[in-house]
Design a protein around this motif. Sequence first.
Motif, PDB file in Angstrom:
ATOM      1  N   LYS A 176     -12.914   2.638   1.057  1.00 38.99           N
ATOM      2  CA  LYS A 176     -11.944   3.424   1.821  1.00 38.99           C
ATOM      3  C   LYS A 176     -12.600   4.037   3.052  1.00 38.99           C
ATOM      4  O   LYS A 176     -11.991   4.105   4.123  1.00 38.99           O
ATOM      5  CB  LYS A 176     -11.347   4.520   0.935  1.00 38.99           C
ATOM      6  CG  LYS A 176     -10.535   3.993  -0.242  1.00 38.99           C
ATOM      7  CD  LYS A 176     -10.006   5.129  -1.104  1.00 38.99           C
ATOM      8  CE  LYS A 176      -9.210   4.594  -2.283  1.00 38.99           C
ATOM      9  NZ  LYS A 176      -8.697   5.682  -3.154  1.00 38.99           N
ATOM     10  N   THR A 186      -3.874  -4.580   4.759  1.00 38.83           N
ATOM     11  CA  THR A 186      -2.963  -3.461   5.014  1.00 38.83           C
ATOM     12  C   THR A 186      -1.576  -3.743   4.453  1.00 38.83           C
ATOM     13  O   THR A 186      -0.918  -2.847   3.907  1.00 38.83           O
ATOM     14  CB  THR A 186      -2.867  -3.180   6.521  1.00 38.83           C
ATOM     15  OG1 THR A 186      -4.176  -3.015   7.059  1.00 38.83           O
ATOM     16  CG2 THR A 186      -2.047  -1.925   6.793  1.00 38.83           C
ATOM     17  N   ILE A 190      -1.745  -3.235   0.741  1.00 40.89           N
ATOM     18  CA  ILE A 190      -1.813  -1.802   0.436  1.00 40.89           C
ATOM     19  C   ILE A 190      -0.431  -1.166   0.588  1.00 40.89           C
ATOM     20  O   ILE A 190      -0.019  -0.342  -0.220  1.00 40.89           O
ATOM     21  CB  ILE A 190      -2.829  -1.104   1.364  1.00 40.89           C
ATOM     22  CG1 ILE A 190      -4.254  -1.573   1.033  1.00 40.89           C
ATOM     23  CG2 ILE A 190      -2.730   0.411   1.245  1.00 40.89           C
ATOM     24  CD1 ILE A 190      -5.311  -1.071   1.995  1.00 40.89           C
ATOM     25  N   LEU A 191       0.295  -1.570   1.618  1.00 37.22           N
ATOM     26  CA  LEU A 191       1.649  -1.057   1.854  1.00 37.22           C
ATOM     27  C   LEU A 191       2.568  -1.433   0.688  1.00 37.22           C
ATOM     28  O   LEU A 191       3.333  -0.595   0.194  1.00 37.22           O
ATOM     29  CB  LEU A 191       2.199  -1.612   3.167  1.00 37.22           C
ATOM     30  CG  LEU A 191       3.544  -1.061   3.656  1.00 37.22           C
ATOM     31  CD1 LEU A 191       3.442   0.427   3.937  1.00 37.22           C
ATOM     32  CD2 LEU A 191       3.989  -1.803   4.918  1.00 37.22           C
ATOM     33  N   SER A 204       1.684  -2.129  -2.398  1.00 41.39           N
ATOM     34  CA  SER A 204       1.250  -1.374  -3.577  1.00 41.39           C
ATOM     35  C   SER A 204       1.712   0.079  -3.503  1.00 41.39           C
ATOM     36  O   SER A 204       2.160   0.651  -4.499  1.00 41.39           O
ATOM     37  CB  SER A 204      -0.275  -1.439  -3.695  1.00 41.39           C
ATOM     38  OG  SER A 204      -0.720  -0.718  -4.818  1.00 41.39           O
ATOM     39  N   THR A 205       1.622   0.669  -2.323  1.00 38.92           N
ATOM     40  CA  THR A 205       2.015   2.067  -2.132  1.00 38.92           C
ATOM     41  C   THR A 205       3.490   2.282  -2.440  1.00 38.92           C
ATOM     42  O   THR A 205       3.884   3.303  -3.007  1.00 38.92           O
ATOM     43  CB  THR A 205       1.728   2.507  -0.682  1.00 38.92           C
ATOM     44  OG1 THR A 205       0.325   2.368  -0.416  1.00 38.92           O
ATOM     45  CG2 THR A 205       2.143   3.957  -0.455  1.00 38.92           C
ATOM     46  N   TYR A 206       4.312   1.301  -2.099  1.00 38.80           N
ATOM     47  CA  TYR A 206       5.749   1.413  -2.335  1.00 38.80           C
ATOM     48  C   TYR A 206       6.164   0.845  -3.697  1.00 38.80           C
ATOM     49  O   TYR A 206       7.356   0.696  -3.975  1.00 38.80           O
ATOM     50  CB  TYR A 206       6.526   0.698  -1.222  1.00 38.80           C
ATOM     51  CG  TYR A 206       6.689   1.527   0.027  1.00 38.80           C
ATOM     52  CD1 TYR A 206       7.879   2.217   0.275  1.00 38.80           C
ATOM     53  CD2 TYR A 206       5.672   1.635   0.960  1.00 38.80           C
ATOM     54  CE1 TYR A 206       8.041   2.983   1.415  1.00 38.80           C
ATOM     55  CE2 TYR A 206       5.813   2.401   2.112  1.00 38.80           C
ATOM     56  CZ  TYR A 206       7.002   3.072   2.333  1.00 38.80           C
ATOM     57  OH  TYR A 206       7.155   3.829   3.476  1.00 38.80           O
ATOM     58  N   PRO A 242       2.231  -4.230  -7.433  1.00 33.27           N
ATOM     59  CA  PRO A 242       0.837  -3.983  -7.043  1.00 33.27           C
ATOM     60  C   PRO A 242      -0.145  -5.042  -7.542  1.00 33.27           C
ATOM     61  O   PRO A 242      -1.074  -5.419  -6.828  1.00 33.27           O
ATOM     62  CB  PRO A 242       0.537  -2.619  -7.667  1.00 33.27           C
ATOM     63  CG  PRO A 242       1.864  -1.960  -7.797  1.00 33.27           C
ATOM     64  CD  PRO A 242       2.819  -3.069  -8.117  1.00 33.27           C
TER      65      PRO A 242
END
Length: 303
Positions: A29, A263, A266-267, A269-271, A275
């Motif tokens: 990160k 990215t 990650i987007l 997975s975040t929503y 995932p």
Amino acid sequence: MNNFILIFFFLFLGLLLQRVKQFPTHIYKVLNKVVIYFCLPAITLYHIPKIRWSNELLFPIASGWITFILAFVFFHFLGKRLGWSNKLIGCLILTAGLSNSSFLGYPIIEALFGKKGLETAILVDQPGTFVVVSTLGVFVAAFYSKGSPDSLSILKKILFFPPFLTFVFSCLMNVFKFDFDENIQFGLLKIGSLVTPLALLSVGLQLTFDRKSQHWKFLRLGLFYRLILAPFTILVLYVFVLKQHSEAIKITLMEMAMAPMITGAILASTYGLKPKLSSMMIGFGIPISFVTLAVWYLIVQFI
């Protein structure tokens, strides 16, 4: 050849460090932030002011938008026809529709086409895939997760994202024919050169292989689109329909053949858009892309 050695060295170094219990694997990160906040802006500030703009530059910029919109149409209608969940459709759009045009794209394009090739790679990435994931990508993530996208929040993310800010600033430098002092340029070049080791080490630290996953057929379909159908579309449209044969087109096609964008995963997975599948798209997509990229590189030699 040295660049290819670096690519594999840092990628496998990241994989090895995952197995070292004492090593803080979440350091990826921090590496991502260094790349995003320092290395990518440095590359942009060095190369964009030197570009001589022409109508041909629209082709690299448009490629990321074309392939993402095509991914939306392809996976949305296929998913609805086959009864897929919204989360699965959204995940495939975000992971298959966006290429890794910076973290993997920059070092690979530099290895294949030299530093001059980075100018085209930056155009594919900055006003192309980067802006796509920051706008259409966020809307897709919100839509398929049954959320409501906050337009003001999206706008703020775009306007205050360092690579985007430096891209706009670099474009103004280009318009006014201004460039930095040679010493500053040297510093920017050195900072930008860290993209290859840091980005690929970060990728290696994130690679995961879940053999027990139930998503294998969706993984194959997503990677088929990302690694084969997307670059094939650009090949047909740009070369055979629009009759473009420049080196910039070759680089653009190679950028569209890159593995899925981290990215975008990650987007997703975040929503909450599958995932595990998004992780598999990255974990399997990157190593497989080295094989398909070799094939595409042979193909572009005949353009």
